[in-house]
Motif scaffolding. Structure first.
Motif, short mmCIF file in Angstrom:
data_model
loop_
_atom_site.label_atom_id
_atom_site.label_comp_id
_atom_site.label_asym_id
_atom_site.label_seq_id
_atom_site.Cartn_x
_atom_site.Cartn_y
_atom_site.Cartn_z
N ASP A 143 -2.45 2.95 2.57
CA ASP A 143 -3.54 2.46 1.74
C ASP A 143 -4.73 3.38 1.96
O ASP A 143 -4.76 4.17 2.90
CB ASP A 143 -3.87 1.00 2.03
N GLN A 144 -5.68 3.31 1.09
CA GLN A 144 -6.91 4.11 1.20
C GLN A 144 -6.62 5.54 1.60
O GLN A 144 -6.94 6.00 2.69
CB GLN A 144 -7.87 3.46 2.18
N GLY A 145 -5.97 6.25 0.71
CA GLY A 145 -5.66 7.65 0.98
C GLY A 145 -4.38 7.78 1.75
O GLY A 145 -3.31 7.49 1.25
N ASP A 146 -4.48 8.19 3.00
CA ASP A 146 -3.27 8.43 3.79
C ASP A 146 -3.26 7.64 5.10
O ASP A 146 -2.71 8.08 6.09
CB ASP A 146 -3.09 9.93 4.05
N HIS A 147 -3.85 6.44 5.07
CA HIS A 147 -3.85 5.55 6.24
C HIS A 147 -2.57 4.73 6.24
O HIS A 147 -2.35 3.91 5.35
CB HIS A 147 -5.08 4.63 6.21
N HIS A 150 -4.77 9.25 9.96
CA HIS A 150 -4.20 9.95 8.82
C HIS A 150 -2.72 10.25 9.03
O HIS A 150 -2.34 10.82 10.06
CB HIS A 150 -4.96 11.24 8.55
N LEU A 151 -1.91 9.90 8.05
CA LEU A 151 -0.49 10.17 8.10
C LEU A 151 -0.25 11.66 7.94
O LEU A 151 -0.76 12.30 7.02
CB LEU A 151 0.23 9.42 6.97
N ARG A 152 0.54 12.24 8.85
CA ARG A 152 0.86 13.67 8.80
C ARG A 152 2.35 13.94 8.67
O ARG A 152 2.75 15.02 8.28
CB ARG A 152 0.33 14.38 10.04
N GLY A 153 3.18 12.96 9.01
CA GLY A 153 4.61 13.19 8.93
C GLY A 153 5.40 11.95 9.29
O GLY A 153 4.84 10.91 9.62
N LEU A 154 6.71 12.09 9.22
CA LEU A 154 7.64 11.04 9.61
C LEU A 154 8.76 11.73 10.37
O LEU A 154 9.28 12.76 9.92
CB LEU A 154 8.18 10.32 8.37
N LYS A 209 2.27 2.43 -1.94
CA LYS A 209 1.16 1.57 -1.53
C LYS A 209 1.66 0.13 -1.40
O LYS A 209 2.64 -0.25 -2.05
CB LYS A 209 0.03 1.67 -2.53
N PRO A 210 1.00 -0.69 -0.59
CA PRO A 210 1.45 -2.07 -0.39
C PRO A 210 1.55 -2.88 -1.69
O PRO A 210 2.42 -3.73 -1.82
CB PRO A 210 0.40 -2.67 0.55
N ASP A 211 0.67 -2.62 -2.64
CA ASP A 211 0.66 -3.39 -3.89
C ASP A 211 1.58 -2.81 -4.96
O ASP A 211 1.65 -3.37 -6.07
CB ASP A 211 -0.76 -3.51 -4.43
N ASP A 212 2.28 -1.72 -4.67
CA ASP A 212 3.23 -1.16 -5.63
C ASP A 212 4.39 -2.13 -5.83
O ASP A 212 4.79 -2.85 -4.91
CB ASP A 212 3.77 0.19 -5.16
N ASP A 213 4.94 -2.11 -7.04
CA ASP A 213 6.11 -2.89 -7.36
C ASP A 213 7.28 -2.41 -6.50
O ASP A 213 7.44 -1.21 -6.27
CB ASP A 213 6.43 -2.73 -8.85
#
Length: 140
Positions: free
Chosen positions: A106-110, A44-48, A82-86
């Protein structure tokens, strides 16, 4: 032809757990020649945390770089795509939020990637100064 985020994003971004020291992350950035690392808990992504975050939020405050964690230095209020976003959406997100890097999930916050202003410059304006700089080999 419509381009998608997945066409230009950096895949397999570097990730660290929140309790990783900023010194460890700084060394990773140096060794891998990158400017940002994603902070995750499990999948799960929590930050950058960016190189600028390390300087402004950790080093400038006088903290011990071996004891200060990325949880103390990272941006947690993230905007993602998301990867499929324009690809145009990624540009708009960066403009609207005045940010240089956007995690790709993708799939939530992965987390599956990261897209940077440099990636966009290489793709959309390769002859520009930013495109040239972003495409150049590291100057080590």
């Amino acid at each position: 032809m419509t381009q998608h985020v997945r066409d230009v994003m950096t895949t397999d971004p570097m990730t660290v757990e929140p309790l990783t020291s900023v010194q460890t992350v700084a060394r990773m950035m140096r060794d891998e020649d990158i400017g940002a690392v994603l902070v995750t808990e499990g999948d799960h992504l929590r930050g950058l945390v960016s190189d600028r975050d390390l300087v402004i939020r950790a080093m400038a405050e006088g903290g011990d770089p071996d004891r200060t964690t990325v949880a103390d230095a990272c941006s947690e209020d993230l905007v993602t795509v998301k990867p499929d976003d324009d690809l145009g959406l990624a540009v708009r997100v960066m403009r609207e939020h005045s940010i240089r890097r956007v995690p790709v999930v993708d799939q939530g916050d992965h987390p599956v990637g990261i897209i940077s202003i440099g990636d966009l410059a290489i793709e959309r304006d390769p002859g520009s100064a930013l495109g040239d700089i972003s495409a150049a080999r590291p100057n080590r």
